[in-house]
Design an enzyme around this catalytic site. Structure first.
Site, mmCIF file in Angstrom:
data_model
loop_
_atom_site.group_PDB
_atom_site.id
_atom_site.type_symbol
_atom_site.label_atom_id
_atom_site.label_comp_id
_atom_site.label_asym_id
_atom_site.label_seq_id
_atom_site.Cartn_x
_atom_site.Cartn_y
_atom_site.Cartn_z
ATOM 1 N N HIS A 100 0.841 -1.202 0.000
ATOM 2 C CA HIS A 100 0.000 0.000 0.000
ATOM 3 C C HIS A 100 0.878 1.255 0.000
ATOM 4 O O HIS A 100 0.643 2.196 -0.780
ATOM 5 C CB HIS A 100 -0.906 -0.029 1.233
ATOM 6 C CG HIS A 100 -1.658 1.238 1.476
ATOM 7 N ND1 HIS A 100 -2.966 1.427 1.076
ATOM 8 C CD2 HIS A 100 -1.296 2.395 2.100
ATOM 9 C CE1 HIS A 100 -3.363 2.637 1.429
ATOM 10 N NE2 HIS A 100 -2.372 3.244 2.056
ATOM 11 N N GLU A 101 1.885 1.274 0.864
ATOM 12 C CA GLU A 101 2.766 2.443 0.944
ATOM 13 C C GLU A 101 3.604 2.606 -0.324
ATOM 14 O O GLU A 101 3.812 3.727 -0.804
ATOM 15 C CB GLU A 101 3.669 2.340 2.180
ATOM 16 C CG GLU A 101 2.925 2.279 3.503
ATOM 17 C CD GLU A 101 1.990 3.457 3.723
ATOM 18 O OE1 GLU A 101 2.248 4.543 3.154
ATOM 19 O OE2 GLU A 101 0.997 3.305 4.450
#
Length: 295
Positions: A147-148
């Site tokens: 996600h990051e």
């Protein structure tokens, strides 16, 4: 850098269009007729310069500020197998996303959280909390990292900073118009700017800035769905859903992320009602449902 140049060019076009629109609608004439001698074009350029300067300066020092404010320790040489796994996982995800490997760090916090920051997608920082590493499974941690990495690959830090620059510009612009109008028309100040201008401008900036932050947060929430989608592509939809479900189970744990990094964390806490308009992240239920629809 190309993203910044293109976005700045777009925003300069917005400023130019705004200037032309004000002229076409006779706003300059309206102000002059009411005794307000104000060059709106010069004011707009002035506000754009200062509005973007603050936002871009914050972007360029974001990595340094993140390390200082969270106590993030950068992993340069892994000392444990967990740190080795973390570096290898970020390296793999970065390669799959087509970006250079960012700096990787761990910050001391019990809450399960992570963030990404940096002015360039090839010069970024990804950090996870100690609590997340201790309580999440390897698949869940990988999904959070994905996600990051998605934020980094999408250039979200740059885009959000530039959106903030646009908002800053127009908040400063309209606050000064309101301040001049009150000072000249209501308080009848003839020479220079009276105390009413400064008081009104400050108050208008506070009110308009508060309202405009809802626009920035709306954009931030849209950005989270894109990062979730990137995380699902890189780590698998099931793993991404599992990580968000695990975050949901920990919503009772206070989120102590610094305000400057809240928009870049995976977990930003929970607000209800009108306060939800000022959330940087959508509710976890909406994010999970969006991933389920993705299939």
């Amino acid at each position: 850098m190309m993203r910044i140049l293109l976005f700045l060019a777009t925003n300069l076009a917005v400023v130019l269009i705004a200037s032309i629109t004000l002229s076409l609608f006779g706003f300059n004439g309206f102000m002059a007729a009411n005794g307000v001698d104000l060059n709106l074009n010069q004011l707009l350029v002035f506000c754009a310069v200062f509005g973007f300067a603050g936002s871009l300066f914050s972007l360029f020092i974001s990595k340094w500020m993140a390390k200082m404010s969270t106590g993030t320790q950068i992993i340069s040489q892994p000392r444990t197998r967990h740190e080795q796994w973390l570096l290898q996982t970020v390296e793999q995800l970065s390669r799959d996303a087509g970006i250079k490997m960012p700096e990787v760090g761990i910050f001391p916090a019990y809450e399960a959280n992570a963030f990404a920051t940096g002015w360039n997608k090839n010069d970024a920082l990804v950090a996870v909390s100690q609590g997340l590493l201790e309580r999440f499974s390897p698949d869940e941690v990988k999904a959070v990292l994905a996600h990051e990495i998605g934020h980094v690959a999408n250039g979200d830090m740059v885009t959000l900073a530039l959106v903030q620059g646009v908002v800053n510009t127009f908040v400063m612009f309209f606050a000064r118009i309101i301040g001049n109008f009150v000072d000249k028309v209501i308080f009848k100040t003839e020479n220079g700017q009276g105390i009413a201008y400064y008081i009104t401008t400050i108050f208008a900036e506070l009110v308009l800035g508060f309202l405009a932050s809802a626009i920035v947060m709306w954009f931030s929430r849209k950005r989270e769905f894109r990062a979730d989608d990137a995380g699902a592509r890189l780590a698998g939809t099931g793993a991404m859903i599992g990580a968000l479900q695990r975050l949901r189970s920990e919503q009772g744990v206070p989120v102590n992320m610094p305000d400057s990094l809240t928009a870049f964390g995976i977990n930003a806490g929970l607000k209800k009602g009108l306060a939800g308009l000022f959330m940087s992240h959508p509710p976890l239920e909406q994010r999970i449902e969006a991933l389920r629809r993705r299939g």
